[in-house]
Write an enzyme that holds these catalytic residues in place. Structure first.
Site, PDB file in Angstrom:
ATOM      1  N   LYS A  48      18.664 -10.937 -48.750  1.00  0.00           N
ATOM      2  CA  LYS A  48      20.051 -11.440 -48.722  1.00  0.00           C
ATOM      3  C   LYS A  48      20.421 -12.275 -47.495  1.00  0.00           C
ATOM      4  O   LYS A  48      21.608 -12.460 -47.192  1.00  0.00           O
ATOM      5  CB  LYS A  48      21.074 -10.296 -48.901  1.00  0.00           C
ATOM      6  CG  LYS A  48      20.806  -9.346 -50.034  1.00  0.00           C
ATOM      7  CD  LYS A  48      20.327  -9.994 -51.306  1.00  0.00           C
ATOM      8  CE  LYS A  48      21.390 -10.776 -52.028  1.00  0.00           C
ATOM      9  NZ  LYS A  48      20.767 -11.519 -53.181  1.00  0.00           N
ATOM     10  N   THR A  52      17.239 -18.034 -50.817  1.00  0.00           N
ATOM     11  CA  THR A  52      17.315 -18.983 -51.932  1.00  0.00           C
ATOM     12  C   THR A  52      17.860 -20.330 -51.443  1.00  0.00           C
ATOM     13  O   THR A  52      17.391 -21.390 -51.856  1.00  0.00           O
ATOM     14  CB  THR A  52      18.240 -18.405 -53.023  1.00  0.00           C
ATOM     15  OG1 THR A  52      17.884 -17.034 -53.234  1.00  0.00           O
ATOM     16  CG2 THR A  52      18.118 -19.172 -54.320  1.00  0.00           C
ATOM     17  N   LYS A 107       7.567 -17.312 -50.758  1.00  0.00           N
ATOM     18  CA  LYS A 107       8.651 -16.499 -50.190  1.00  0.00           C
ATOM     19  C   LYS A 107       8.151 -15.088 -49.914  1.00  0.00           C
ATOM     20  O   LYS A 107       7.329 -14.563 -50.670  1.00  0.00           O
ATOM     21  CB  LYS A 107       9.801 -16.467 -51.203  1.00  0.00           C
ATOM     22  CG  LYS A 107      10.764 -15.295 -51.080  1.00  0.00           C
ATOM     23  CD  LYS A 107      11.790 -15.278 -52.204  1.00  0.00           C
ATOM     24  CE  LYS A 107      12.542 -13.961 -52.246  1.00  0.00           C
ATOM     25  NZ  LYS A 107      13.554 -13.900 -53.319  1.00  0.00           N
ATOM     26  N   HIS A 109       9.776 -11.089 -48.220  1.00  0.00           N
ATOM     27  CA  HIS A 109      10.738 -10.280 -47.463  1.00  0.00           C
ATOM     28  C   HIS A 109      10.002  -9.246 -46.605  1.00  0.00           C
ATOM     29  O   HIS A 109      10.625  -8.333 -46.058  1.00  0.00           O
ATOM     30  CB  HIS A 109      11.677  -9.529 -48.410  1.00  0.00           C
ATOM     31  CG  HIS A 109      12.730 -10.385 -49.065  1.00  0.00           C
ATOM     32  ND1 HIS A 109      13.306 -11.462 -48.438  1.00  0.00           N
ATOM     33  CD2 HIS A 109      13.325 -10.299 -50.292  1.00  0.00           C
ATOM     34  CE1 HIS A 109      14.201 -12.007 -49.259  1.00  0.00           C
ATOM     35  NE2 HIS A 109      14.229 -11.321 -50.385  1.00  0.00           N
ATOM     36  N   SER A 139      26.181  -8.130 -48.822  1.00  0.00           N
ATOM     37  CA  SER A 139      25.480  -8.885 -49.863  1.00  0.00           C
ATOM     38  C   SER A 139      24.431  -8.017 -50.553  1.00  0.00           C
ATOM     39  O   SER A 139      24.261  -8.049 -51.779  1.00  0.00           O
ATOM     40  CB  SER A 139      24.833 -10.122 -49.238  1.00  0.00           C
ATOM     41  OG  SER A 139      24.252 -10.927 -50.222  1.00  0.00           O
ATOM     42  N   THR A 228      22.564 -28.673 -51.774  1.00  0.00           N
ATOM     43  CA  THR A 228      22.296 -27.292 -51.351  1.00  0.00           C
ATOM     44  C   THR A 228      23.556 -26.578 -50.849  1.00  0.00           C
ATOM     45  O   THR A 228      23.468 -25.496 -50.283  1.00  0.00           O
ATOM     46  CB  THR A 228      21.200 -27.255 -50.253  1.00  0.00           C
ATOM     47  OG1 THR A 228      21.653 -28.028 -49.132  1.00  0.00           O
ATOM     48  CG2 THR A 228      19.884 -27.809 -50.750  1.00  0.00           C
ATOM     49  N   SER A 229      24.710 -27.207 -51.085  1.00  0.00           N
ATOM     50  CA  SER A 229      25.958 -26.520 -50.723  1.00  0.00           C
ATOM     51  C   SER A 229      26.170 -25.356 -51.686  1.00  0.00           C
ATOM     52  O   SER A 229      25.637 -25.347 -52.805  1.00  0.00           O
ATOM     53  CB  SER A 229      27.138 -27.492 -50.795  1.00  0.00           C
ATOM     54  OG  SER A 229      27.328 -27.886 -52.144  1.00  0.00           O
ATOM     55  N   VAL A 232      27.591 -26.210 -55.259  1.00  0.00           N
ATOM     56  CA  VAL A 232      26.653 -26.900 -56.161  1.00  0.00           C
ATOM     57  C   VAL A 232      25.540 -25.943 -56.587  1.00  0.00           C
ATOM     58  O   VAL A 232      25.197 -25.859 -57.773  1.00  0.00           O
ATOM     59  CB  VAL A 232      26.095 -28.187 -55.504  1.00  0.00           C
ATOM     60  CG1 VAL A 232      25.011 -28.817 -56.363  1.00  0.00           C
ATOM     61  CG2 VAL A 232      27.234 -29.189 -55.278  1.00  0.00           C
ATOM     62  N   PHE A 256      24.925 -13.515 -58.486  1.00  0.00           N
ATOM     63  CA  PHE A 256      23.945 -13.721 -57.400  1.00  0.00           C
ATOM     64  C   PHE A 256      24.561 -14.626 -56.335  1.00  0.00           C
ATOM     65  O   PHE A 256      24.490 -14.345 -55.149  1.00  0.00           O
ATOM     66  CB  PHE A 256      22.648 -14.342 -57.946  1.00  0.00           C
ATOM     67  CG  PHE A 256      21.610 -14.527 -56.877  1.00  0.00           C
ATOM     68  CD1 PHE A 256      20.707 -13.522 -56.593  1.00  0.00           C
ATOM     69  CD2 PHE A 256      21.567 -15.695 -56.121  1.00  0.00           C
ATOM     70  CE1 PHE A 256      19.777 -13.664 -55.573  1.00  0.00           C
ATOM     71  CE2 PHE A 256      20.636 -15.853 -55.091  1.00  0.00           C
ATOM     72  CZ  PHE A 256      19.742 -14.836 -54.824  1.00  0.00           C
TER      73      PHE A 256
HETATM   74  P1  A3P Z   1      26.607 -13.377 -50.584  1.00  0.00           P
HETATM   75  O1  A3P Z   1      26.253 -12.203 -51.438  1.00  0.00           O
HETATM   76  O2  A3P Z   1      27.203 -12.971 -49.276  1.00  0.00           O
HETATM   77  O3  A3P Z   1      27.449 -14.376 -51.292  1.00  0.00           O
HETATM   78  P2  A3P Z   1      19.097 -14.400 -50.710  1.00  0.00           P
HETATM   79  O4  A3P Z   1      18.845 -15.720 -51.333  1.00  0.00           O
HETATM   80  O5  A3P Z   1      18.340 -14.175 -49.456  1.00  0.00           O
HETATM   81  O6  A3P Z   1      18.999 -13.291 -51.688  1.00  0.00           O
HETATM   82  O7  A3P Z   1      20.618 -14.420 -50.178  1.00  0.00           O
HETATM   83  C1  A3P Z   1      21.695 -14.427 -51.075  1.00  0.00           C
HETATM   84  C2  A3P Z   1      22.960 -14.700 -50.310  1.00  0.00           C
HETATM   85  O8  A3P Z   1      22.971 -16.090 -49.916  1.00  0.00           O
HETATM   86  C3  A3P Z   1      24.219 -14.494 -51.145  1.00  0.00           C
HETATM   87  O9  A3P Z   1      25.234 -14.124 -50.214  1.00  0.00           O
HETATM   88  C4  A3P Z   1      24.432 -15.892 -51.702  1.00  0.00           C
HETATM   89  O10 A3P Z   1      25.727 -16.144 -52.178  1.00  0.00           O
HETATM   90  C5  A3P Z   1      24.127 -16.714 -50.454  1.00  0.00           C
HETATM   91  N1  A3P Z   1      23.829 -18.123 -50.749  1.00  0.00           N
HETATM   92  C6  A3P Z   1      23.012 -18.637 -51.685  1.00  0.00           C
HETATM   93  N2  A3P Z   1      23.039 -19.970 -51.674  1.00  0.00           N
HETATM   94  C7  A3P Z   1      23.893 -20.329 -50.686  1.00  0.00           C
HETATM   95  C8  A3P Z   1      24.367 -21.590 -50.179  1.00  0.00           C
HETATM   96  N3  A3P Z   1      23.951 -22.738 -50.689  1.00  0.00           N
HETATM   97  N4  A3P Z   1      25.255 -21.551 -49.176  1.00  0.00           N
HETATM   98  C9  A3P Z   1      25.696 -20.389 -48.646  1.00  0.00           C
HETATM   99  N5  A3P Z   1      25.290 -19.177 -49.083  1.00  0.00           N
HETATM  100  C10 A3P Z   1      24.399 -19.152 -50.091  1.00  0.00           C
END
Ligand code: A3P
Length: 296
Positions: A48, A52, A107, A109, A139, A228-229, A232, A256
């Site tokens: 988290k 991604t 990837k 963890h 998260s 990558t925002s 989007v 997610f």
């Molecule tokens: P939240 O649950 O706080 O919204 P991972 O990919 O490591 O599993 O992390 C997921 C977290 O990254 C989630 O956080 C998700 O919403 C956030 N996330 C994914 N894409 C993002 C982006 N482009 N900008 C900001 N946060 C992003």
């Protein structure tokens, strides 16, 4: 996999004191003996942390901002998740990685001490992304609620305690971020922060570009920032995990792409919980030069 109510509850086991799924533990010899290649790129993080997001940035860089190419497959098929082990017909990370032609981006963890040693031997590049503990636990809690692939988190109060004790998949957040922080001085590791990416994506993408020894025109850089925002990516089915079977990931419980904001922990922690968390945090992080921002 064990059926609990409507959902499947994975059994867990420990590997060298770190909690993993039983399927991962049974596959551990293969994971540990995984053969990295010198031109591999590994995106490492605690769960988290913005994995991604980083994966999408890297894929856009590698494909010179070609959105179409980045939509060739789901995030989890573009970048094998090396330790992730699933029963057939699902692809396990190792199978995907072994089939993938070089140069591969993958990837993990895994905490630093459990990384397959071939990554060190081959001197593969690694990008580690870290996120502050409070937003990570929030998260992680919501993701555990919506994912049948992770242990049931229990209540929020219970999960905070489980997280502090490190009794979650991939172990203690505190040890994870510190372990990789210490490793960065001896290896080819770029250590970046979720909060910095949110604050100034351009600056952070430029760091990644430099690390990957790549130059791109300003116009492509701006395209990458946009694509990558959070908003989007939330609507990009190849990045938002909505193509995963609903019995594994139920976005109606919690999507997610949930909030994507530093500081959301404030709407979850009570004052007392926050004080206790801070006190425990000081103890666990004492002596480390690593610091985080819990808001921007
Ligand atoms: P939240 O649950 O706080 O919204 P991972 O990919 O490591 O599993 O992390 C997921 C977290 O990254 C989630 O956080 C998700 O919403 C956030 N996330 C994914 N894409 C993002 C982006 N482009 N900008 C900001 N946060 C992003």
């Amino acid at each position: 996999l064990q059926l609990v109510g409507k959902y499947i509850q994975p059994e867990t086991k420990e590997v060298n004191g770190i909690l993993v799924t039983k399927m991962m533990s049974e596959n551990w010899d293969n994971i540990w003996n995984f053969q990295a290649r010198p031109d591999d790129l590994l995106i490492a993080s605690y769960a988290k942390a913005g994995t991604t997001w980083t994966q999408e940035i890297v894929d856009m860089i590698q494909n010179d901002g070609d959105v179409q190419k980045c939509q060739r497959a789901n995030t989890f098929d573009r970048h094998p998740f090396i330790e992730w082990t699933l029963p057939p017909p699902f692809n396990s990370g190792l199978d995907l990685a072994e089939k993938m032609p070089s140069p591969r981006t993958m990837k993990t963890h895994l905490p630093v001490q459990l990384l397959p040693p071939s990554f060190w031997k081959e001197n593969s590049k690694i990008i580690y992304v870290a996120r502050n503990a409070k937003d990570t636990v929030v998260s992680y809690y919501h993701f555990s609620r919506m994912s049948a692939l992770l242990p049931n988190p229990g209540t929020w109060e219970e999960f905070v305690e489980t997280f502090k004790a490190g009794k979650v998949l991939w172990g203690s957040w505190y040890d994870h971020v510190k372990g990789w922080w210490d490793a960065k001085d001896q290896h080819r590791i770029l250590y970046i922060f979720y909060e910095d990416m949110k604050e100034d994506p351009k600056r952070e993408i430029q760091k990644i570009l430099k690390f990957l020894e790549k130059e791109i025109p300003e116009e492509i850089l701006n395209k990458i920032i946009y694509h990558t925002s959070f908003d989007v990516m939330k609507h990009n089915p190849m990045a938002n995990y909505t193509t995963f079977p609903v019995s594994f990931l139920d976005h109606s419980i919690s999507p997610f792409m949930r909030k994507g904001m530093p500081g959301d922990w404030k709407s979850h922690f009570t004052v007392t919980q926050n004080e206790e968390f801070d006190k425990d945090y000081q103890k666990k992080m004492a002596g480390s030069t690593l610091t985080f921002r819990t808001e921007i």
